[in-house]
Write a protein that holds these residues in place. Structure first.
Motif, PDB file in Angstrom:
ATOM      1  N   LEU A  48      11.794   1.965  15.213  1.00 32.05           N
ATOM      2  CA  LEU A  48      10.651   2.831  14.916  1.00 32.05           C
ATOM      3  C   LEU A  48      10.881   3.621  13.636  1.00 32.05           C
ATOM      4  CD1 LEU A  48       7.900   4.025  15.644  1.00 32.05           C
ATOM      5  CD2 LEU A  48       9.099   5.682  17.102  1.00 32.05           C
ATOM      6  N   SER A  49      12.040   4.216  13.493  1.00 34.10           N
ATOM      7  CA  SER A  49      12.306   5.025  12.297  1.00 34.10           C
ATOM      8  C   SER A  49      12.281   4.172  11.031  1.00 34.10           C
ATOM      9  CB  SER A  49      13.625   5.785  12.429  1.00 34.10           C
ATOM     10  OG  SER A  49      14.710   4.902  12.548  1.00 34.10           O
ATOM     11  N   LEU A  50      12.859   2.975  11.075  1.00 39.01           N
ATOM     12  CA  LEU A  50      12.854   2.100   9.896  1.00 39.01           C
ATOM     13  C   LEU A  50      11.450   1.592   9.583  1.00 39.01           C
ATOM     14  CD1 LEU A  50      16.131   0.065  10.491  1.00 39.01           C
ATOM     15  CD2 LEU A  50      15.746   1.909   8.841  1.00 39.01           C
ATOM     16  N   HIS A  51      10.696   1.264  10.615  1.00 44.91           N
ATOM     17  CA  HIS A  51       9.326   0.792  10.417  1.00 44.91           C
ATOM     18  C   HIS A  51       8.455   1.888   9.786  1.00 44.91           C
ATOM     19  CE1 HIS A  51       6.129  -2.120  11.305  1.00 44.91           C
ATOM     20  NE2 HIS A  51       5.363  -1.059  11.502  1.00 44.91           N
ATOM     21  N   LEU A  52       8.565   3.103  10.320  1.00 45.25           N
ATOM     22  CA  LEU A  52       7.769   4.213   9.777  1.00 45.25           C
ATOM     23  C   LEU A  52       8.196   4.557   8.356  1.00 45.25           C
ATOM     24  CD1 LEU A  52       7.571   6.450  12.957  1.00 45.25           C
ATOM     25  CD2 LEU A  52       5.682   5.199  11.883  1.00 45.25           C
ATOM     26  N   TRP A  53       9.504   4.527   8.082  1.00 49.81           N
ATOM     27  CA  TRP A  53       9.980   4.795   6.711  1.00 49.81           C
ATOM     28  C   TRP A  53       9.393   3.762   5.753  1.00 49.81           C
ATOM     29  CZ3 TRP A  53      12.644   1.874   3.181  1.00 49.81           C
ATOM     30  CH2 TRP A  53      13.023   2.553   2.014  1.00 49.81           C
ATOM     31  N   SER A  54       9.374   2.507   6.176  1.00 53.35           N
ATOM     32  CA  SER A  54       8.814   1.445   5.338  1.00 53.35           C
ATOM     33  C   SER A  54       7.321   1.671   5.091  1.00 53.35           C
ATOM     34  CB  SER A  54       9.040   0.091   6.013  1.00 53.35           C
ATOM     35  OG  SER A  54       8.489  -0.939   5.243  1.00 53.35           O
ATOM     36  N   HIS A 102       3.992  13.407   4.514  1.00 51.77           N
ATOM     37  CA  HIS A 102       4.281  12.719   5.772  1.00 51.77           C
ATOM     38  C   HIS A 102       4.740  13.709   6.840  1.00 51.77           C
ATOM     39  CE1 HIS A 102       3.816   8.927   3.756  1.00 51.77           C
ATOM     40  NE2 HIS A 102       4.716   9.272   2.859  1.00 51.77           N
ATOM     41  N   LYS A 103       4.498  13.333   8.073  1.00 50.57           N
ATOM     42  CA  LYS A 103       4.919  14.164   9.187  1.00 50.57           C
ATOM     43  C   LYS A 103       6.437  14.095   9.353  1.00 50.57           C
ATOM     44  CE  LYS A 103       2.630  13.001  12.891  1.00 50.57           C
ATOM     45  NZ  LYS A 103       1.715  12.530  13.947  1.00 50.57           N
ATOM     46  N   ASP A 104       6.998  15.134   9.932  1.00 51.27           N
ATOM     47  CA  ASP A 104       8.431  15.133  10.214  1.00 51.27           C
ATOM     48  C   ASP A 104       8.753  14.409  11.508  1.00 51.27           C
ATOM     49  OD1 ASP A 104       9.142  16.464   7.910  1.00 51.27           O
ATOM     50  OD2 ASP A 104       9.285  18.425   8.862  1.00 51.27           O
ATOM     51  N   THR A 105       7.865  14.505  12.491  1.00 50.98           N
ATOM     52  CA  THR A 105       8.114  13.898  13.795  1.00 50.98           C
ATOM     53  C   THR A 105       6.959  12.984  14.179  1.00 50.98           C
ATOM     54  OG1 THR A 105       9.342  15.858  14.502  1.00 50.98           O
ATOM     55  CG2 THR A 105       8.607  14.367  16.227  1.00 50.98           C
ATOM     56  N   TYR A 106       7.324  11.818  14.673  1.00 52.81           N
ATOM     57  CA  TYR A 106       6.345  10.864  15.182  1.00 52.81           C
ATOM     58  C   TYR A 106       6.708  10.528  16.623  1.00 52.81           C
ATOM     59  CZ  TYR A 106       5.071   9.884  10.289  1.00 52.81           C
ATOM     60  OH  TYR A 106       4.659   9.975   8.990  1.00 52.81           O
ATOM     61  N   PRO A 144      -1.221   3.557   5.680  1.00 52.22           N
ATOM     62  CA  PRO A 144      -1.668   4.569   6.646  1.00 52.22           C
ATOM     63  C   PRO A 144      -0.905   4.399   7.968  1.00 52.22           C
ATOM     64  CG  PRO A 144      -3.332   2.872   6.374  1.00 52.22           C
ATOM     65  CD  PRO A 144      -2.265   2.590   5.366  1.00 52.22           C
ATOM     66  N   ILE A 145      -0.468   5.505   8.518  1.00 50.54           N
ATOM     67  CA  ILE A 145       0.262   5.477   9.779  1.00 50.54           C
ATOM     68  C   ILE A 145      -0.734   5.822  10.888  1.00 50.54           C
ATOM     69  CG2 ILE A 145       2.136   6.508  11.117  1.00 50.54           C
ATOM     70  CD1 ILE A 145       3.626   6.813   8.435  1.00 50.54           C
ATOM     71  N   PRO A 146      -0.924   4.886  11.815  1.00 50.53           N
ATOM     72  CA  PRO A 146      -1.953   5.098  12.842  1.00 50.53           C
ATOM     73  C   PRO A 146      -1.580   6.186  13.841  1.00 50.53           C
ATOM     74  CG  PRO A 146      -0.727   3.106  13.315  1.00 50.53           C
ATOM     75  CD  PRO A 146      -0.237   3.615  11.980  1.00 50.53           C
ATOM     76  N   GLU A 147      -2.607   6.778  14.401  1.00 53.89           N
ATOM     77  CA  GLU A 147      -2.394   7.739  15.486  1.00 53.89           C
ATOM     78  C   GLU A 147      -1.957   6.956  16.722  1.00 53.89           C
ATOM     79  OE1 GLU A 147      -2.574  11.129  15.563  1.00 53.89           O
ATOM     80  OE2 GLU A 147      -2.736  10.949  13.390  1.00 53.89           O
ATOM     81  N   PRO A 148      -1.060   7.518  17.516  1.00 57.07           N
ATOM     82  CA  PRO A 148      -0.642   6.823  18.728  1.00 57.07           C
ATOM     83  C   PRO A 148      -1.765   6.760  19.761  1.00 57.07           C
ATOM     84  CG  PRO A 148       0.487   8.943  18.521  1.00 57.07           C
ATOM     85  CD  PRO A 148      -0.340   8.767  17.300  1.00 57.07           C
ATOM     86  N   PRO A 155       2.921  -1.168  20.575  1.00 58.08           N
ATOM     87  CA  PRO A 155       1.580  -1.738  20.440  1.00 58.08           C
ATOM     88  C   PRO A 155       0.739  -1.117  19.325  1.00 58.08           C
ATOM     89  CG  PRO A 155       1.819  -0.603  22.554  1.00 58.08           C
ATOM     90  CD  PRO A 155       3.147  -0.576  21.884  1.00 58.08           C
ATOM     91  N   ASP A 156       1.021   0.120  18.945  1.00 57.86           N
ATOM     92  CA  ASP A 156       0.240   0.771  17.888  1.00 57.86           C
ATOM     93  C   ASP A 156       0.709   0.403  16.481  1.00 57.86           C
ATOM     94  OD1 ASP A 156      -1.474   2.249  19.579  1.00 57.86           O
ATOM     95  OD2 ASP A 156       0.117   3.711  19.914  1.00 57.86           O
ATOM     96  N   LEU A 157       1.878  -0.239  16.387  1.00 58.92           N
ATOM     97  CA  LEU A 157       2.464  -0.529  15.080  1.00 58.92           C
ATOM     98  C   LEU A 157       2.726  -2.025  14.961  1.00 58.92           C
ATOM     99  CD1 LEU A 157       4.971   2.454  15.094  1.00 58.92           C
ATOM    100  CD2 LEU A 157       2.853   2.303  13.757  1.00 58.92           C
ATOM    101  N   GLN A 158       1.820  -2.713  14.307  1.00 54.22           N
ATOM    102  CA  GLN A 158       1.935  -4.160  14.159  1.00 54.22           C
ATOM    103  C   GLN A 158       3.258  -4.520  13.480  1.00 54.22           C
ATOM    104  OE1 GLN A 158      -1.276  -5.940  11.977  1.00 54.22           O
ATOM    105  NE2 GLN A 158      -0.551  -8.004  12.361  1.00 54.22           N
ATOM    106  N   GLY A 159       3.990  -5.436  14.087  1.00 53.03           N
ATOM    107  CA  GLY A 159       5.255  -5.897  13.516  1.00 53.03           C
ATOM    108  C   GLY A 159       6.445  -5.031  13.858  1.00 53.03           C
TER     109      GLY A 159
END
Length: 133
Positions: free
Chosen positions: A47-53, A2-6, A60-64, A24-28
Motif C-alpha cells: 500500500l505505501s509503495l503503491h500510494l507513493w507511486s 498529499h495526505k500524511d495518512t491513508y 488522483p488518489i481515490p477515496e476509500p 479493491p479501491d486501488l487498481q493494481g
C-alpha cells in the motif's frame, strides 16, 4: 498537497497455496502472504509503495470505499490498513542509487592520489550547480 495518512480496506483471500491480498479501491495494488502473521506487513508495504507511486505520478488518489460496501466470499476477510506516508517518502527520496560517470584518466589518477571521495564530490557539485546548498 498529499495526505500524511491513508486508510484502505484490504481483502485477504485464504487459499490452499497462500493468502492473496487485494485493495479493491486501488487498481493494481495487490500482493500475497505465506501465512496470517505476514498479512499486515505485506499489505502495509504494498500500500505505501503503491500510494507513493501514485503521488509521484500525480495520479488522483481515490477515496476509500465504505466498509459496508465491501462484499466478501467465504474464504475472504476485510482488514483496514493504515499507512503513515512521511517516513515512506523520506526513505524512498533518500535512497542511494548508483550512477556511472566518465572522466579523463589523468583526472582520475590525480583524484586517487588525493583520496577523493567521488560520490561526495559529485553530490556537492550537483547541489552547488542546482543551487540547493
Amino acid at each position: 498537497m498529499h495526505k500524511d495518512t491513508y486508510s484502505y480496506i484490504v481483502i485477504a483471500s485464504f487459499d490452499e497455496d497462500g493468502i492473496s491480498i487485494d485493495f479493491p479501491d486501488l487498481q493494481g495494488c495487490f500482493t500475497c502472504a505465506e501465512n496470517e502473521s505476514n498479512i499486515f506487513k505485506a499489505a502495509k508495504e504494498v500500500l505505501s509503495l503503491h500510494l507513493w507511486s501514485m503521488e509521484s505520478d500525480n495520479e488522483p488518489i481515490p477515496e476509500p470505499s465504505p466498509i459496508k460496501n465491501i462484499s466478501l466470499q467465504k474464504n475472504e476477510t476485510a482488514i483496514l490498513i493504515d499507512v503513515f506516508m512521511p517516513p515512506v517518502r523520506d526513505k524512498i527520496n533518500n535512497m542511494v542509487i548508483k550512477k556511472t560517470l566518465t572522466l579523463p584518466q589523468w583526472l582520475n589518477i590525480e583524484a586517487k592520489k588525493h583520496n577523493v571521495n567521488f560520490s561526495q564530490v559529485l553530490q556537492n557539485a550537483l547541489k552547488d550547480y542546482l543551487q540547493l546548498a
